[in-house]
Motif scaffolding. Structure first.
Motif: not given
Length: 221
Positions: A158-163, A203-214
């Protein structure tokens, strides 16, 4: 490993070497939020000896050491680890932090059941194939003691940079020189087979933001 995968790995290794060399301490001195969370999880599990995969210049390894853990910090960048050793010495933490240059495509440089906890912030979602990721998690399982805890974070689909950018197959996309393996929930669940999956926290991290799982998972005790 295919020839194209080998070339991508070599390019990424050189890219990170150059990045750490040109931007010393690029992530700052404050620990990542996942590391702060993981320290509490490790404490609740009565962990003492930790392994950090992909430690870079060491902001999280230094934090774990300050919290009283002993840490083996690994990375495939000698430049990053040299910065970590210098910082540990300057802060009086050299006795709690050791380093090892290591590519996670290779077996971990540890004996079976030799650490209490393993931490990896965005290491599993580097330019690793699904097969290599499964092999790495099997190695993490090997070096953890019964009841040990594995906390890792990954960017997901679901991250904005996927694809976006250059596709290398196997959900690996390269953008801005950095190649990322974006995780599906199915991959997370597959990696947890034989473990106790405690949490998958978005959670989200950074300015994009990056979307992550912990992700937090434990070995049977």
């Amino acid at each position: 490993m295919s020839e194209s995968a080998r070339e991508l790995a070599a390019v990424q290794r050189e890219h990170w070497q150059r990045t750490y060399g040109e931007h010393p301490g690029m992530y700052g001195e404050r620990p990542s939020e996942p590391a702060v969370h993981a320290a509490g999880v490790f404490r609740a599990a009565r962990a003492g000896a930790l392994l950090e995969l992909g430690a870079g210049h060491g902001r999280d390894a230094l934090f774990f050491a300050r919290e009283g853990y002993t840490v083996l910090a690994t990375d495939f960048s000698p430049v990053g680890l040299e910065q970590l050793r210098e910082a540990a010495a300057a802060r009086g933490l050299a006795e709690r932090v050791t380093t090892a240059v290591h590519d996670v495509r290779e077996p971990l440089p540890l004996a079976d059941a030799s650490v209490d906890g393993v931490f990896a912030h965005m290491l599993l979602c580097m330019a690793l194939s699904t097969e290599e990721i499964h092999a790495l998690v099997a190695e993490v399982r090997r070096v953890l003691r019964p009841g040990g805890v594995f906390v890792y974070t990954v960017r997901h689909t679901a991250d904005a940079h996927y694809g976006v950018g250059t596709g290398h197959g196997d959900d690996i996309w390269e953008h801005g020189g950095f190649a990322v393996h974006f995780f599906s929930r199915e991959l997370v669940d597959a990696l947890a087979q034989g473990w106790s999956l405690q949490e998958v926290h978005a959670f989200e991290e950074g300015g994009l933001p990056r979307r992550l799982w912990r992700v937090t998972q434990t070995l049977p005790g």
